[in-house]
Motif scaffolding. Sequence first.
Motif, PDB file in Angstrom:
ATOM      1  N   PHE A   1      -5.703  -3.651   4.666  1.00  0.00           N
ATOM      2  CA  PHE A   1      -6.011  -2.020   4.564  1.00  0.00           C
ATOM      3  C   PHE A   1      -6.609  -1.582   3.425  1.00  0.00           C
ATOM      4  O   PHE A   1      -6.271  -1.924   2.456  1.00  0.00           O
ATOM      5  N   SER A   2      -7.503  -0.172   3.464  1.00  0.00           N
ATOM      6  CA  SER A   2      -7.721   0.429   2.341  1.00  0.00           C
ATOM      7  C   SER A   2      -7.169   1.731   2.314  1.00  0.00           C
ATOM      8  O   SER A   2      -6.741   2.240   3.501  1.00  0.00           O
ATOM      9  N   ALA A   3      -7.306   2.398   1.231  1.00  0.00           N
ATOM     10  CA  ALA A   3      -7.014   4.029   1.034  1.00  0.00           C
ATOM     11  C   ALA A   3      -7.732   4.122  -0.004  1.00  0.00           C
ATOM     12  O   ALA A   3      -8.233   3.218  -1.109  1.00  0.00           O
TER      13      ALA A   3
ATOM     14  N   MET B   1       0.895  -1.081  -0.001  1.00  0.00           N
ATOM     15  CA  MET B   1       0.027   0.039   0.082  1.00  0.00           C
ATOM     16  C   MET B   1       0.879   1.239  -0.079  1.00  0.00           C
ATOM     17  O   MET B   1       0.546   2.221  -0.764  1.00  0.00           O
ATOM     18  N   ASP B   2       1.882   1.191   0.988  1.00  0.00           N
ATOM     19  CA  ASP B   2       2.518   2.601   0.892  1.00  0.00           C
ATOM     20  C   ASP B   2       3.376   2.805  -0.446  1.00  0.00           C
ATOM     21  O   ASP B   2       3.409   3.963  -0.825  1.00  0.00           O
TER      22      ASP B   2
ATOM     23  N   GLN C   1      -5.006  -3.732   0.302  1.00  0.00           N
ATOM     24  CA  GLN C   1      -3.838  -4.468   0.612  1.00  0.00           C
ATOM     25  C   GLN C   1      -4.471  -5.766   1.609  1.00  0.00           C
ATOM     26  O   GLN C   1      -4.854  -5.209   2.676  1.00  0.00           O
TER      27      GLN C   1
ATOM     28  N   ARG D   1      -3.977   5.269   3.930  1.00  0.00           N
ATOM     29  CA  ARG D   1      -3.965   3.685   4.578  1.00  0.00           C
ATOM     30  C   ARG D   1      -4.650   3.666   5.894  1.00  0.00           C
ATOM     31  O   ARG D   1      -4.369   4.417   6.949  1.00  0.00           O
ATOM     32  N   GLU D   2      -5.933   2.901   5.916  1.00  0.00           N
ATOM     33  CA  GLU D   2      -6.668   2.630   7.127  1.00  0.00           C
ATOM     34  C   GLU D   2      -6.639   1.265   7.172  1.00  0.00           C
ATOM     35  O   GLU D   2      -7.011   0.384   6.463  1.00  0.00           O
TER      36      GLU D   2
END
Length: 124
Positions: A106-108, A80-81, A122, A98-99
């Motif tokens: 994780f979602s964004a 994600m990052d 992710q 990212r949460e």
Amino acid sequence: MDKVVHFEVPFDDAERAHGFYREAFGWQLNPMPGMPYTLATTTPTDENGRPSEAGGINGGMFAREDRINVPVITIGVEDMDASLAQIEKLGGKVEVGREPVGDMGFSAYFRDTEGNLIGLWQNA
């Protein structure tokens, strides 16, 4: 190649929206306990709840909010990052960083160079 793995449809009235998608398309809609989110099953799934047909994706529905108020496709990524950094490098804009989503992953959300809102996912 990262692929589309999920979609999301916001609603103003849960009962009305659930009824519409259930009747119009035969979707199975299941509110998630303890979360303001409804899973939308649109294709057969395996024992882990993942689509069992090639190319099939499932999605979710939630109350429309200021930051996410249009339908969204979600792309699955490994990192994600790194993906968010690449998106910004290429001219995209991170809307929601990212949460965590429970212990699932994780979602964004970001806007592409055309202003479209796109989700990222992710797995944990």
